[in-house]
Design a protein around this motif. Structure first.
Motif, mmCIF file in Angstrom:
data_model
loop_
_atom_site.group_PDB
_atom_site.id
_atom_site.type_symbol
_atom_site.label_atom_id
_atom_site.label_comp_id
_atom_site.label_asym_id
_atom_site.label_seq_id
_atom_site.Cartn_x
_atom_site.Cartn_y
_atom_site.Cartn_z
ATOM 1 N N UNK A 1 113.817 41.488 57.348
ATOM 2 C CA UNK A 1 113.322 42.842 56.701
ATOM 3 C C UNK A 1 112.798 43.710 58.045
ATOM 4 N N UNK A 2 113.443 45.003 58.067
ATOM 5 C CA UNK A 2 113.133 45.840 59.131
ATOM 6 C C UNK A 2 113.431 47.363 58.724
ATOM 7 N N UNK B 1 105.559 32.822 58.139
ATOM 8 C CA UNK B 1 105.677 34.237 58.220
ATOM 9 C C UNK B 1 106.000 34.567 59.927
ATOM 10 N N UNK B 2 107.074 35.233 60.252
ATOM 11 C CA UNK B 2 107.208 35.564 61.559
ATOM 12 C C UNK B 2 107.424 37.071 61.951
ATOM 13 N N UNK B 3 106.793 37.660 62.419
ATOM 14 C CA UNK B 3 107.013 39.117 62.913
ATOM 15 C C UNK B 3 107.254 39.379 64.384
ATOM 16 N N UNK C 1 105.079 37.371 66.696
ATOM 17 C CA UNK C 1 103.625 36.691 65.999
ATOM 18 C C UNK C 1 104.047 35.814 64.751
ATOM 19 N N UNK C 2 103.777 34.476 64.838
ATOM 20 C CA UNK C 2 103.976 33.591 63.836
ATOM 21 C C UNK C 2 102.822 32.971 63.210
ATOM 22 N N UNK D 1 110.480 43.576 62.643
ATOM 23 C CA UNK D 1 111.270 42.682 62.115
ATOM 24 C C UNK D 1 110.496 41.594 61.363
ATOM 25 N N UNK D 2 110.487 41.530 60.035
ATOM 26 C CA UNK D 2 109.679 40.326 59.537
ATOM 27 C C UNK D 2 110.635 39.324 58.737
ATOM 28 N N UNK D 3 110.529 38.071 59.038
ATOM 29 C CA UNK D 3 111.043 36.782 58.366
ATOM 30 C C UNK D 3 110.008 36.125 57.730
#
Length: 456
Positions: free
Chosen positions: A129-130, A171-173, A209-210, A238-240
């Motif tokens: 997501x971005x 969650x990873x950003x 950041x995770x 960007x978020x995963x």
């Protein structure tokens, strides 16, 4: 589940986060209640259950209760405390005849089959997501899996939000220069269908950041991305969202002793074992010199239970000594700490075949040994140069779970960052979608739904 109640009067007023103590019922001790889950306080014409309304710390003769209510309990008011006991109150027709509390309570042995969990994925739920898919300043965006699954950014491998078995959320950003501070709120159903919430907050700064969650989700409902900053946008990040290797239970697992066996890909892993026997032999021309004669690396964690030694060649007259067992925990060249009870003293008159044994006291600190520690066989001065002995050291293994067990979080007030109310299990090997994972567990509460989940 059953309860024993105690009526009491509050000696002083109790405010939010204040504490008070309640003595155990006559004939009961800490061990009767420590496995209970739903302890309860009735006061102010209201009911406060653990761990949301109260939290409990069990001492030798009483429980210390921390009150989480918002209304002060006045001094002199009456209260009723319900101690939760794991297991049913009775299971035999003759139990009612007993004058004391029931010691024998049924426990159920269950096979927990996690199937063959798939490989860990950091993008299975939300993938990259971005831009406009991320919130601008002082804004938030919520993605709902039931209605938006299959459309960007919910276009990973699990577009329906379902996870089997239940897994922890990750969650990873990432950001090219500095990860913005944001709050990501995941709403989901646990394995029993209860709605729950877990909050992941980025720390800000750095390029990645995770946040690895603790709660196991069976069905994601929504993910809300919130940016509280009025100056920093998150559109450049960007978020995963994916899942980790923690597998969720459907009943509370309170400690590792509830796991009787681990089964990995059809093979038994964690199995209760008998004692380990570590033999040793001390030859001629070495016993008489004294000091450390043998260093045996401990093959497992455990404790020294006993030691035995037998005379192979008779001592010369007026020569006597002691063979002692010690543990060198720092693995240096020292003689270590002598294991109390395992000092084997031989008289000068000892004949061939004479056996001397020694045993340790249960719980003795000097008997504890960890894998790789040196178990030393030490001889004191006094033996003749031709003295010879054979012997053995008996070691009791400590059962440990090979995987990683996070026990049920039943003592913390539920929140977006508290642990899983049932507990989670992480296998010792890498999950690949092929290896089967199962546990044989025992529980006194096979129908327990655990403590309440946290919901916003």
């Amino acid at each position: 589940m059953s309860r024993k109640t105690v009526e009491f009067v509050f000696a002083s007023a109790v405010t939010t986060n204040g504490t008070f103590t309640v003595s155990y019922p006559t004939g009961y001790t800490k061990g009767d209640f420590s496995r209970g889950v739903m302890h309860r306080l009735i006061a102010l014409q209201s009911t406060f259950e653990s761990p949301k309304g109260i939290t409990c710390s069990f001492g030798a003769s009483s429980v210390t209760v921390t009150y989480k209510g918002t209304t002060t309990i006045p001094a002199g008011s009456k209260g009723i405390f319900g101690f939760d006991i794991a297991g049913p109150d009775t299971f035999r027709e003759t139990d009612w005849k007993k004058q004391n509390h029931i010691i024998n309570r049924p426990a159920i042995l269950r096979f927990v089959n996690f199937g063959s969990p798939s490989t860990v994925s950091t993008t299975a739920l939300i993938s990259a997501a971005t831009g406009t898919e991320m919130p601008a300043t002082a804004a938030s965006i919520t993605y709902t899996y039931a209605t938006q699954g299959g459309s960007s950014p919910i276009d990973g491998a699990n577009t329906d939000g379902k996870l089997y078995p239940a897994r922890n959320i990750v969650t990873t950003v990432t950001h090219a220069s500095s990860v913005p501070t944001m709050t990501v709120t995941h709403t989901f159903l646990d394995v029993n269908g209860n709605q729950a919430v877990e909050t992941h907050t980025t720390s800000g700064g750095g390029t990645s950041n995770t946040i690895t969650g603790s709660k196991a989700a069976a069905q994601l409902i929504s993910t809300k991305i919130a940016n509280a900053s009025t100056t920093q946008t998150t559109t450049g990040a960007t978020l995963n969202v994916g899942f980790g290797s923690k597998l969720g239970f459907d009943i509370p697992i309170l400690d590792s002793t509830q796991i009787a066996m681990e089964i990995h890909d059809g093979a038994m892993q964690g199995v209760w074992r008998g004692n380990e026997i570590l033999p040793f032999a001390l030859g001629a021309n070495e016993v008489g010199t004294g000091g450390v004669l043998r260093r045996i690396p401990a093959p497992i964690n455990g404790r020294i239970v006993s030691a035995y030694a037998a005379v192979e060649v008779a001592n010369n007259a007026n020569n006597a000594g002691t063979i002692a067992i010690s543990i060198e925990q720092t693995n240096s060249n020292g003689s270590g700490v002598t294991v109390a009870g395992c000092e084997l003293a031989f008289a000068a008159s000892a004949t061939i075949g004479t056996v001397v044994s020694g045993s340790t006291a249960e719980g003795a600190a000097t008997a504890e040994v960890s894998t790789g520690n040196q178990i030393c066989v030490v001889a004191t001065a006094g033996f003749s140069t031709n003295a010879q002995f054979s012997g053995s050291i008996v070691m009791r293994p400590t059962y440990t779970v090979r995987g990683t067990l996070a026990v049920a979080d039943i003592t913390t007030v539920p929140s977006g960052t508290s642990g899983d109310i049932y507990g989670t299990y992480t296998p010792a090997f890498t999950l690949d979608g092929s290896k089967q994972v199962g546990l044989l567990v025992w529980t006194p509460e096979p129908n327990s739904n655990g403590t309440p989940q946290y919901t916003v």
